[in-house]
Design an enzyme around this catalytic site. Sequence first.
Site, PDB file in Angstrom:
ATOM      1  N   TYR A  53      -9.081  -2.777   0.826  1.00  0.00           N
ATOM      2  CA  TYR A  53      -8.810  -3.698   1.503  1.00  0.00           C
ATOM      3  C   TYR A  53      -9.836  -3.943   2.795  1.00  0.00           C
ATOM      4  O   TYR A  53      -9.424  -5.194   3.166  1.00  0.00           O
ATOM      5  CB  TYR A  53      -7.379  -3.637   1.721  1.00  0.00           C
ATOM      6  CG  TYR A  53      -6.541  -4.250   0.074  1.00  0.00           C
ATOM      7  CD1 TYR A  53      -6.405  -5.557  -0.233  1.00  0.00           C
ATOM      8  CD2 TYR A  53      -6.546  -3.343  -0.741  1.00  0.00           C
ATOM      9  CE1 TYR A  53      -5.747  -6.071  -1.345  1.00  0.00           C
ATOM     10  CE2 TYR A  53      -5.668  -3.942  -1.216  1.00  0.00           C
ATOM     11  CZ  TYR A  53      -5.009  -4.866  -2.050  1.00  0.00           C
ATOM     12  OH  TYR A  53      -4.562  -5.521  -2.817  1.00  0.00           O
ATOM     13  N   GLU A  56       0.965  -2.912  -4.536  1.00  0.00           N
ATOM     14  CA  GLU A  56       0.283  -1.637  -5.799  1.00  0.00           C
ATOM     15  C   GLU A  56       0.747  -0.023  -5.785  1.00  0.00           C
ATOM     16  O   GLU A  56       0.165   0.266  -6.676  1.00  0.00           O
ATOM     17  CB  GLU A  56      -0.827  -2.460  -5.609  1.00  0.00           C
ATOM     18  CG  GLU A  56      -1.484  -3.813  -5.487  1.00  0.00           C
ATOM     19  CD  GLU A  56      -2.618  -4.112  -5.266  1.00  0.00           C
ATOM     20  OE1 GLU A  56      -3.185  -3.219  -4.534  1.00  0.00           O
ATOM     21  OE2 GLU A  56      -2.785  -5.613  -5.012  1.00  0.00           O
TER      22      GLU A  56
END
Length: 403
Positions: free
Chosen positions: A94, A136
Amino acid sequence: MTNEQKQWISATVPVLKENGVLLTKHFYNRMFTHNPELKNLFNMGNQQSGKQQTALAMTVLAYAENIANPGVLMPVVDRIGHKHVSLDIRPEQYQIVGRHLIASIQEVLGNVATPEIVDAWTVAYQQLANLMSGHEAKLYEQKTAQQYGWAGWRPFTVGKINVESTEITSFYLFPSDGGKVAAHVPGQYISVKVFLPEMKLYQARQYSISSTPAQDYYRISVKAEKGAGLDTNGLISNYFHDVIKEGNIVDVTTPAGDFKLAKDLAAPVVLISGGVGLTPMISMLQNLVEQKFTYPITWLHGCRNRSVHAFKDQLDQIVNANDSIEQHVFYDVPTARDKQEGVMEGFLDINKIASLPQYPGTMYYVCGPAPFIRKQYQDLISRGIEKESILFEEFGPALLQLN
């Protein structure tokens, strides 16, 4: 985020509506130029078709429009989260994405991207990254806590190959270490990764699990793709048909996906599939039969003709053995024999099914190509079905916006 930063994000909504896809195209080109190793992680077929750029643009726009209350996006976060977990995406990735996205905002928007806007989007992206990676992390934890569960890629051996139609072939995947597999919920998919020599890249694709929950193997049923200019998805599917043999090894992740059979069903179930979209449905139907589901089950399926109708004989046997199951089939070009057996001609049309269940609590599961899903969804809504009762799965990035 401060209220002022939220206001700056909201102020970029008109710009994102006009330049969103241009921005995301630039972003992906930039990221793959500076971090080419990520091509092994991203679906390059969806890059080639533009689906991924469009999906990301829509996601960024939705986030900007709901910046005051991003919690309303949790259903989307959950769906994307399942996709990410199935590809073993981790928090550190990310950060790479964020660096290139912020740089792309500056490079594409130019003078519009004032220091205040750039600062606001830097904070906003980190907030989104934390939201996504946090969700997640919970999904990873659930999968590793599940019996026989695991996280990341695991080698599987192709133990059996079975031809289901002229286009669809099933592959039975067994853990190479001789262990067991985590039971999936009917409707879910697994990611399978292979090396494509043509691209010199590892590429992954999600395939619905077409078998019922078991501890020894997963079965995927793959459609061969034809025509010129196949994208990566077609190349992976054809790699299975043309190259993969029994005994070969592929990498697999744990079952994922939010399109799944509900555990507390207490009303009829309607399954509506088009083409290879029947793969998750066969898992659902067989599981309901095994669980001795007492409510009516209706399956509507549409495809081109009998030769491409996968699992036809097996489905006919199941239907004939269970009075509570009703099946309606549509072929683009049915033969005289097909018509005698009750096959209808043309595109699947629920309005031709007078007995379609509409009792309170009935759940409708739809799977197939995007135009197929859109028509079925709209027809169900027109019949008075509440949208909360309709679940659908489109293969590929989530692009459908059904209201």
